[in-house]
Enzyme design. Structure first.
Site, short mmCIF file in Angstrom:
data_model
loop_
_atom_site.label_atom_id
_atom_site.label_comp_id
_atom_site.label_asym_id
_atom_site.label_seq_id
_atom_site.Cartn_x
_atom_site.Cartn_y
_atom_site.Cartn_z
CG ASP A 9 -1.85 1.15 1.26
OD1 ASP A 9 -1.42 2.30 1.09
OD2 ASP A 9 -3.06 0.91 1.41
CG HIS A 10 1.52 4.39 -3.11
ND1 HIS A 10 0.24 4.16 -3.56
CD2 HIS A 10 1.69 5.73 -3.18
CE1 HIS A 10 -0.31 5.33 -3.90
NE2 HIS A 10 0.53 6.30 -3.66
CG HIS A 36 -4.06 4.55 -0.61
ND1 HIS A 36 -3.17 3.51 -0.65
CD2 HIS A 36 -4.28 4.89 -1.91
CE1 HIS A 36 -2.86 3.23 -1.92
NE2 HIS A 36 -3.54 4.04 -2.69
C1 BG6 Z 1 -3.42 5.18 -6.23
C2 BG6 Z 1 -4.78 5.35 -6.84
O1 BG6 Z 1 -3.41 4.08 -5.36
O2 BG6 Z 1 -3.10 6.36 -5.48
C3 BG6 Z 1 -4.83 6.57 -7.72
O3 BG6 Z 1 -5.10 4.20 -7.60
C4 BG6 Z 1 -4.36 7.78 -6.97
O4 BG6 Z 1 -6.13 6.78 -8.24
C5 BG6 Z 1 -3.04 7.52 -6.27
O5 BG6 Z 1 -4.23 8.85 -7.90
C6 BG6 Z 1 -2.67 8.68 -5.37
O6 BG6 Z 1 -1.39 8.49 -4.87
P1 BG6 Z 1 -0.51 9.71 -4.38
O7 BG6 Z 1 0.73 9.09 -3.84
O8 BG6 Z 1 -0.28 10.58 -5.58
O9 BG6 Z 1 -1.31 10.44 -3.35
#
Ligand code: BG6
Length: 488
Positions: free
Chosen positions: A179-180, A242
């Site tokens: 989960d990044h 997230h």
């Molecule tokens: C991803 C989603 O997991 O996270 C995207 O699939 C979203 O829709 C993105 O744009 C947002 O990530 P960050 O790191 O730019 O907030």
């Protein structure tokens, strides 16, 4: 670090180019890759090792956070890359791959530790895991790990099915679910901040905290992902993973010394304590929105249903806001407000902790101009921690004014989320990955919401592109006497 073979499915894909190769390169620059390290990139297209290496090099020039200009270093890095054509369904291809990997391991006299990174659609997870097992790729003397990314299922049942299938080939401790958001430096800091700072720890409960607000707003729309996004919506794309992970990380109460097992156990406890909603009550705590035409930074943009690939009658959610309650000793009575959406006014991920005002007296003359104390965590794109307190206004006798004190302004050159996560997966440290228990509990919470959306029990509220979402999301807080901070 132990010798590792990094087996990458989806090696010609976008994620590999934009995130994985640059992350590996930055780890390489920092000396954080194993001495003995080979990447086997896999894809359907036929490519030579040389062309593959050249493509990897180009992705570093295009996307690395640190400039990739030292050709010698780049070559040293890319020489660890090999390419193998592979049809995901064909076990013979996996056997051929195994031969090549074994040869390389013998050449390097390296232990057969293999990390399988699945940068492909979730519909392939099951087949790949099964073929890894059948072909013998996953049964050497060393360790094996499986790294996968969301979506883990489409709802509670499909997530359970997927997990069940994966668990036939990989044990839970071998599965690293990315989960990044858990890789973002500020999210990783939250836990330590609380654990290592008695001042913060002392304040971390319903005794002092009035409410918590977690926002992840984006200015982009559906982009080129209509097919996926129109099926997923904000609830599956951001909220189930997230947003709920941020809630768990924030609310977790950890002992001073804690292991990854302890962290996961405590996060699970938090998620278990989140009060579930009945389908028919979802509308009282959840707002569902969809963007209409508007403008972002002065540029006109179309509404969601006019986006290419989106049906004019789509009822998909591009925004969701919710009020959650954690029914445990620490958080009982503290609402957690969470919202996320596309085409909002600004790109920001932020957590605001609003403190109670026990001293506030409505008729007090001395309190003119005071506002609640706030602790603000800017998670991305900028990092920072700010404390809002009240001070006397020297120019106006009897008046107070709030000041914001920057406690921390982020760290230059901080590693990106993928660097942190790939590093941890190479080390076998699961702390910042989503355990199945957390994923399942998050789906459990979301399931009645999905059903209520599907059955239209929650009205779809339009909001103008470039705004902070539908007015009903403000009303959610206003009903409790609060408002979203920093909507300007
Ligand atoms: C991803 C989603 O997991 O996270 C995207 O699939 C979203 O829709 C993105 O744009 C947002 O990530 P960050 O790191 O730019 O907030």
């Amino acid at each position: 670090m132990e010798a590792t073979t990094f087996v990458l499915f989806g090696a010609t894909g976008d994620l590999a180019k934009r995130k994985i190769y640059p992350a590996l390169y930055n780890l390489f620059l920092d000396g954080k890759l194993p001495q003995s390290f080979t990447v086997f990139g896999l894809g359907r297209r036929t490519l030579t090792d040389e062309t593959f290496q050249a493509n990897v090099e180009q992705s570093l020039r295009d996307f690395s956070r640190r400039e990739a200009s030292d050709e010698l270093l780049i070559k040293r890095f890319s020489s660890a890359f090999r390419y193998n054509v592979l049809d995901i369904g064909h076990v013979d291809d996996y056997e051929k791959l195994l031969n090549r990997i074994e040869q390389r391991e013998a050449e390097l006299q390296a232990a057969p530790n293999r990390l399988f990174y699945l940068s492909v659609g979730p519909e392939f997870f099951e087949t790949i895991a099964e073929r890894i097992q059948q072909s013998g790729l996953g049964s050497a003397d060393g360790w094996k790990r499986l790294v996968i990314e969301k979506p883990f299922g489409h709802d509670l049942q499909s997530a359970r099915d997927l997990n069940e299938k994966l668990s036939k080939s990989f044990a839970e401790e071998e599965v690293f679910r990315i989960d990044h958001y858990l890789g973002k430096p500020m999210v990783q800091r939250l836990e330590a901040l609380q654990q290592e700072n008695p001042v913060i720890q002392a304040l971390w409960s319903n005794r002092y905290i009035a409410n918590v607000q977690i926002t992840a707003s984006e200015t982009v729309g559906v982009e080129e992902r209509a097919g996926y996004y129109d099926q997923a919506g904000a609830v599956r794309d951001m909220f189930q993973n997230h947003m709920l992970q941020m809630l768990m990380v924030l609310a977790v109460q950890l002992p001073h010394i804690s292991t990854s097992e302890k962290v996961r156990f405590k996060k699970k406890m938090v998620m278990e304590a989140v009060e579930t909603l009945q389908k028919q009550d979802v509308a009282t705590s959840v707002v569902r929105g969809q963007y209409r035409a508007g403008s972002i930074n002065g540029q006109p943009v179309v509404g969601y249903t006019s986006e290419p690939g989106i049906d004019a009658s789509s009822m998909n959610d591009t925004f969701i806001a919710a009020r959650l309650q954690i029914d445990d000793f620490f958080w009982r009575g503290v609402p957690f407000y969470i919202r996320t959406g596309k085409r909002m006014k600004e790109k920001t991920t932020r957590i605001v902790i609003e403190f109670k005002e026990p001293l506030q007296h409505p008729s007090s003359e001395h309190k003119k101009g005071t506002v609640p104390n706030l602790l603000i965590f800017e998670i991305s794109p900028n990092e920072g921690i700010t404390l809002q307190i009240n001070t006397k206004d020297a120019k106006n006798k009897g008046q107070f004014k709030p000041v914001q004190i920057d406690l921390f302004a982020g760290q230059e050159d901080a590693p990106e989320a993928y660097e942190n996560l790939i590093f941890d997966s190479l080390h076998g440290d699961p702390t910042f990955f989503a355990h199945w228990d957390e994923v399942e509990l998050a789906w459990q919470w979301v399931q009645p919401v999905l059903e209520a959306f599907e059955e239209n029990l929650v009205p779809l509220r339009p909001y103008e592109a470039g705004s902070y979402g539908p007015a009903e999301a403000d009303a959610l807080l206003a009903a409790d006497g609060y408002h979203w901070w920093f909507d300007t």
